[in-house]
Design a protein around this motif. Structure first.
Motif, PDB file in Angstrom:
ATOM      1  N   GLU A 296     -26.259  -3.075 -14.525  1.00 54.77           N
ATOM      2  CA  GLU A 296     -25.640  -3.136 -14.204  1.00 54.77           C
ATOM      3  C   GLU A 296     -24.914  -1.855 -13.208  1.00 54.77           C
ATOM      4  N   ARG A 297     -25.796  -0.822 -13.819  1.00 58.61           N
ATOM      5  CA  ARG A 297     -24.828   0.323 -13.452  1.00 58.61           C
ATOM      6  C   ARG A 297     -25.462   0.968 -12.110  1.00 58.61           C
ATOM      7  N   VAL A 298     -26.994   0.236 -12.187  1.00 58.11           N
ATOM      8  CA  VAL A 298     -27.325   0.462 -10.784  1.00 58.11           C
ATOM      9  C   VAL A 298     -27.119  -1.097  -9.328  1.00 58.11           C
ATOM     10  N   ARG A 299     -26.346  -1.956 -10.241  1.00 55.51           N
ATOM     11  CA  ARG A 299     -25.444  -2.333  -8.688  1.00 55.51           C
ATOM     12  C   ARG A 299     -24.566  -2.146  -8.164  1.00 55.51           C
ATOM     13  N   ARG A 300     -23.805  -1.432  -9.572  1.00 54.63           N
ATOM     14  CA  ARG A 300     -22.689  -0.366  -8.575  1.00 54.63           C
ATOM     15  C   ARG A 300     -22.812   1.030  -7.910  1.00 54.63           C
ATOM     16  N   LEU A 301     -24.668   0.851  -8.798  1.00 52.45           N
ATOM     17  CA  LEU A 301     -24.867   2.365  -7.627  1.00 52.45           C
ATOM     18  C   LEU A 301     -24.828   1.776  -6.292  1.00 52.45           C
ATOM     19  N   HIS A 302     -25.573   1.231  -5.716  1.00 53.26           N
ATOM     20  CA  HIS A 302     -25.841   0.185  -4.494  1.00 53.26           C
ATOM     21  C   HIS A 302     -24.631  -0.170  -3.649  1.00 53.26           C
ATOM     22  N   GLU A 303     -24.158  -0.548  -4.572  1.00 53.14           N
ATOM     23  CA  GLU A 303     -22.783  -1.220  -3.587  1.00 53.14           C
ATOM     24  C   GLU A 303     -21.512   0.449  -3.177  1.00 53.14           C
ATOM     25  N   ASN A 304     -21.526   1.415  -3.886  1.00 56.99           N
ATOM     26  CA  ASN A 304     -21.238   2.596  -3.614  1.00 56.99           C
ATOM     27  C   ASN A 304     -21.797   2.817  -2.656  1.00 56.99           C
ATOM     28  N   GLY A 373     -21.023   6.105 -11.300  1.00 55.38           N
ATOM     29  CA  GLY A 373     -19.570   6.318 -11.012  1.00 55.38           C
ATOM     30  C   GLY A 373     -18.611   7.435 -10.623  1.00 55.38           C
ATOM     31  N   HIS A 374     -18.886   7.138  -9.211  1.00 53.81           N
ATOM     32  CA  HIS A 374     -17.888   7.495  -8.285  1.00 53.81           C
ATOM     33  C   HIS A 374     -17.276   6.230  -8.520  1.00 53.81           C
ATOM     34  N   THR A 375     -15.683   6.430  -7.937  1.00 53.18           N
ATOM     35  CA  THR A 375     -14.573   6.118  -7.719  1.00 53.18           C
ATOM     36  C   THR A 375     -14.442   5.568  -6.731  1.00 53.18           C
ATOM     37  N   ARG A 376     -13.876   4.200  -5.699  1.00 56.58           N
ATOM     38  CA  ARG A 376     -13.731   4.241  -4.168  1.00 56.58           C
ATOM     39  C   ARG A 376     -12.379   5.486  -3.660  1.00 56.58           C
ATOM     40  N   GLU A 377     -11.663   5.725  -4.309  1.00 55.18           N
ATOM     41  CA  GLU A 377     -10.656   6.832  -4.170  1.00 55.18           C
ATOM     42  C   GLU A 377     -12.049   7.897  -4.029  1.00 55.18           C
TER      43      GLU A 377
END
Length: 396
Positions: A296-304, A373-377
């Motif tokens: 899940e962390r990897v998924r969020r990483l690539h989304e960012n 860990g970066h947010t969209r903001e």
């Protein structure tokens, strides 16, 4: 004190570095590193670390380190080959093998020590190393320490690699192909499927430095897993200091190869290991990355990363060939790269200017390393600052 002429000599060389804009202005961290950090007393959004999965300040890694120090003490006492090593290192090396999907694993004090120690053990006089043009400096140094002949092939150019393999075939005792999995300045990916096919055809050994691929590609397993060629890679090298949020290097391979490296690699035999706390943190990091949470962390990483890269491009910046969370903004001018990085820092965003000799002249850049860990903001604030300063400095 050094002799006067010695001081003058290196003072002159230091001045020349400053005049060329090649002096590293190293900033002080004043707390833990993460998506946000305190740097030189200033709160910033952090884009200058390899902390891709946001594990560097994870409470579980810290707790594992504390418990190991309480049990085993702080220092190892001597080099492992002489004084032995704590049982927790055996646990880590078993986990390395599981992570790399190999028979065995070995842990080194640093990623640099891994390459400069392992590469010279694998080749000797009468052998050839074929090395990608943009391989990391630790690979280059490892090759220099070996007694093998070296030929550089064009970056990620499979046709050029095949041409050099064809010309070298039958002329050397063995051929070792070495490549990064993900390249640290451009964020592009080595074509491992094609490289492994060529290696089979020409009976060559393949060595992959996956420092920037682990925790990033292949659901966290790395670049060989991304291409489905885990079993085609002979030597799997990696590091704990990037996505795994800790420190140290590793190699996964067949048991005989690992034990040969352990008994011949000078950077393993002659280096005192890190604190047992670092070993325990590494073990915990691997457990997390190999879990569903890690995926899940990897998924969020690539989304960012995909969002940030696309928006930089839409603003008008050149992100080169990046396919990963390592995203350059290529400027092509040393002065402007440094000015942009300084302006961004003043606005609360920490990126690093990368100039010659780290990259060829004309490709100077800032290097942006996106985190899970970066947010969209965070990303939008950084993009707005890039657009503002890119226009003010005449970059876009």
């Amino acid at each position: 004190m050094a002799k006067g002429w010695v001081k003058d000599l290196y003072g002159k060389r230091l001045k020349e570095l400053l005049e060329r804009g090649e002096y590293w202005e190293i900033k002080k961290l004043m707390g833990p590193t993460g998506p946000h950090a305190i740097v030189e007393g200033k709160e910033v959004i952090m884009f200058a670390t390899n902390n891709y999965l946001n594990l560097a300040n994870d409470q579980r890694l810290k707790q594992a380190a504390v418990e190991a120090i309480e049990k085993y003490g702080w220092g190892p006492g001597a080099v492992w080959a002489i004084a032995g090593f704590h049982e927790i290192l055996s646990e880590l090396e078993k986990k390395i093998a599981e992570f790399k999907r190999t028979e065995a694993g070995i842990f080194f004090p640093t990623g640099y020590a891994t390459n400069v120690g392992t590469i010279p053990t694998l080749v000797e006089t009468g052998d050839l190393i074929l090395s990608d043009q943009l391989n990391h400096g630790s690979i280059i140094d490892g090759i220099r320490l070996s007694r093998a002949e070296k030929i550089v092939y064009n970056h990620c150019d499979v046709a050029d690699l095949e041409d050099k393999l064809r010309k070298a075939h039958g002329k050397y005792n063995k051929i070792l192909i070495i490549t990064d999995g993900v390249f640290s300045m451009d964020g592009d990916i080595a074509p491992l499927k094609d490289i492994s096919k060529l290696a089979e055809e020409y009976n060559a050994i393949v060595y992959v430095d996956d420092a920037h691929g682990e925790g990033v590609l292949g659901e966290g397993r790395g670049t060989p897993a991304h291409f489905g060629v885990d079993d085609k890679i002979d030597i799997h090298m990696g590091t704990f200091s990037k996505a795994l949020g800790s420190s140290g290097g590793m190699v996964g391979s067949d048991r005989e190869i690992i034990e040969y490296v352990r008994n011949t690699a000078r950077s393993w035999l002659l280096s005192t290991g890190p604190s047992p706390g670092a070993i325990a943190a590494n073990l915990k990091a691997l457990e997390i990355v190999m879990s569903q949470e890690g995926k899940e962390r990897v998924r969020r990483l690539h989304e960012n990363a995909n969002y940030f890269r696309k928006e930089l491009q839409s603003i008008g910046f050149n992100t080169g060939k990046s396919e990963t969370p390592m995203i350059p903004v290529i400027i092509g001018d040393t002065k402007k790269a440094r000015e942009l990085a300084k302006a961004l820092f003043d606005d609360g965003i920490f990126v690093v200017p990368i100039v010659y000799p780290m990259v060829p002249r004309g490709t100077e850049r800032t290097r942006n390393e996106v985190s899970a860990g970066h947010t969209r903001e965070d990303l939008d604030k950084t993009l707005a600052a890039y657009e503002k300063w890119g226009k003010k400095l005449g970059i876009i």
